[in-house]
Write an enzyme that holds these catalytic residues in place. Structure first.
Site: not given
Length: 493
Positions: A41, A82, A228
């Site tokens: 990955r 974030r 995901k």
């Protein structure tokens, strides 16, 4: 017929290992593959384009040198929401104090009273009473008031908050799109470099998956798409997301923060089960052997976590920081392999499930695949050999639990790479077009005999098509005994 119980067990659950500074050396990468990594990955959240190109080149060169196939997965960064930075690098938040999240604040001017947020729409997505979770849920804030660019909160659970930590909303509801401009650039790079899988981070609905696939195909890429599951909205839309995807990744970090830790275990089991029932592939990820970032052995809790995922039927388990930046990347892969093999010996792993006894199949090759697995689970055979172009027949086979290995014999490197992710499926280079029709069985048997996978007298299931080299034409299932003299030049099944 030979005694198959004496043969060594071959791991069926696949391992995804994340590349990073700890694995950039070619010798280390070879050791990682040798230890059991099936898929490598590349995390687009870290590293420059030049670094990613270099890593892909080293992977391809190493696999070629080792005479093996290895799949490459590109993981898009997505809209990771974030906070910005603190002037001092961090701040201590005390329970009960007021704290402000400000979308217009100096990005590096945070302190113990406020910090900037790199997400302009935060003020539109939250309101009084909402719970915001920072640093993977370590710090919990309750929204009191929203005014102008400032979200006024009370600290319910405090602690030290460092720069650039992630922000989630309990129960979901942050409206950031799944694909950013950076993701679109990275999709083009993944297409150019021939990635085998591309993961879409923070997907909320099937439209996100379809958009990523369309962008990839437009750029000339043929990678399979991984969704995901890490947002609460994705759980609500899971059936449509599974239908639009090739692979589902249970990304337990942000998912646990959004849905609550208490709900995570049951949710993981349900996601794996739904994915298998719909003939798609599943990966279980996040903090599986996290202690091995710094230590040479796992905790008992991690051992149980891996075993439960394997017994749930996951196709693959994933290592992240353990291999990318950890002190023991090769040992982490080796340990993961040992834990998977231990769990696979449990009786629940050998029981046949998802036999689809009430289904009506729409395609001939799908019917052949299911017939092969029914025979495999009710008749003592040593192996299943599938002559395949796309690998789809072996994917259908691998959805039915069995402890009998499935071999994808194919001339296509992309197919050999792709099946590295399918549980219990192993690839073998085999150009059926170049082999004489009356020697196909024998030549295939020789490949497995040389690997020690079959022996004279074994029974083997064999699936193929009467039109060789054409995708989707599998229409034949045979049960063939491996000849006593496997070196004979001609053999008719």
């Amino acid at each position: 017929m030979t005694d198959q119980t004496k043969r060594p067990h071959r791991r069926r659950t696949k391992i995804v290992a994340t590349l990073g500074p700890a694995t950039d050396d070619a010798d280390m990468l070879e050791a990682l593959i040798d230890a059991g990594a099936d898929v490598l990955r590349i995390n687009f959240s870290h590293g420059s384009e030049a670094e990613q190109r270099e890593r892909v080149g080293v992977v391809r060169d190493t696999a070629k040198r080792m005479g093996t196939n290895i799949a490459i997965m590109g993981d898009l960064q997505g809209p990771k929401i974030r906070i910005e930075s603190f002037a001092a690098g961090s701040a201590m938040l005390e329970q009960g104090q007021e704290f402000v999240l400000d979308t217009d604040m100096d990005p590096s001017g945070g302190d113990a009273t406020a910090v900037g947020v790199a997400y302009d729409k935060l003020i539109e997505d939250v309101g009084p009473g909402d719970m915001l979770l920072l640093d993977d849920g370590q710090i919990v804030l309750e929204v009191r008031e929203v005014e102008a660019s400032r979200v006024h909160c009370s600290v319910l659970e405090g602690g030290r908050l460092a720069d650039n930590k992630g922000l989630n909303k309990s129960g979901g509801g942050l409206s950031a799109p799944a694909l950013t401009d950076k993701d679109r650039t990275d999709i083009r790079l993944a297409a150019e470099l021939g990635f085998d899988f591309v993961s879409v981070s923070f997907a909320r609905k099937a439209k996100d998956i379809r958009e990523a696939r369309a962008l990839l195909r437009a750029a000339g890429g043929q990678a399979h798409i991984v969704a995901k599951i890490e947002r609460a909205e994705a759980v609500k839309n899971i059936n449509k997301i599974i239908a639009a995807s090739d692979v589902i990744m249970v990304a337990r970090g942000d998912l646990a923060v959004e849905v609550g830790y208490a709900a995570l275990t049951g949710l993981q089991k349900g996601l794996i089960r739904r994915t298998r029932m719909r003939n798609k592939v599943s990966i279980t990820a996040t903090q599986m052997l996290e202690s091995m970032i710094h230590h040479a052995s796992p905790t008992r809790a991690e051992v149980s976590d891996v075993a439960n995922a394997v017994m749930d039927g996951t196709d693959a388990v994933m290592l992240s920081a353990e291999t990318a930046v950890g002190k023991y990347p090769v040992q982490a892969v080796r340990t993961m392999s040992e834990l998977c093999m231990g769990a696979e010996k449990h009786e629940s792993f050998r029981r046949a499930t998802n036999q689809r006894l009430d289904d009506v199949f729409e395609q001939v090759d799908e019917a052949i695949a299911m017939a092969a697995m029914y025979v495999a689970n009710h008749f003592r055979v040593a192996a299943i050999i599938a002559l395949t172009e796309s690998g789809t027949t072996t994917l259908w086979m691998s959805r039915v639990r069995t402890d009998i290995p499935i071999y994808a014999f194919t001339r296509h490197e992309a197919t050999r790479n792709r099946v590295r992710l399918y549980r219990g499926v192993y690839a073998a280079p085999f150009d059926v077009v170049e082999v004489q029709a009356d020697t196909v069985h024998l030549e295939a048997f020789r490949v497995l005999h040389d690997q020690g996978a079959i022996a004279p007298g074994d029974l083997v299931l064999f699936t193929t098509g009467d039109v060789r080299g054409v995708e989707g034409r599998t229409n034949t299932l045979q049960i063939i005994e491996v000849p006593k003299d496997i070196g004979v030049q001609t053999f008719s099944g």
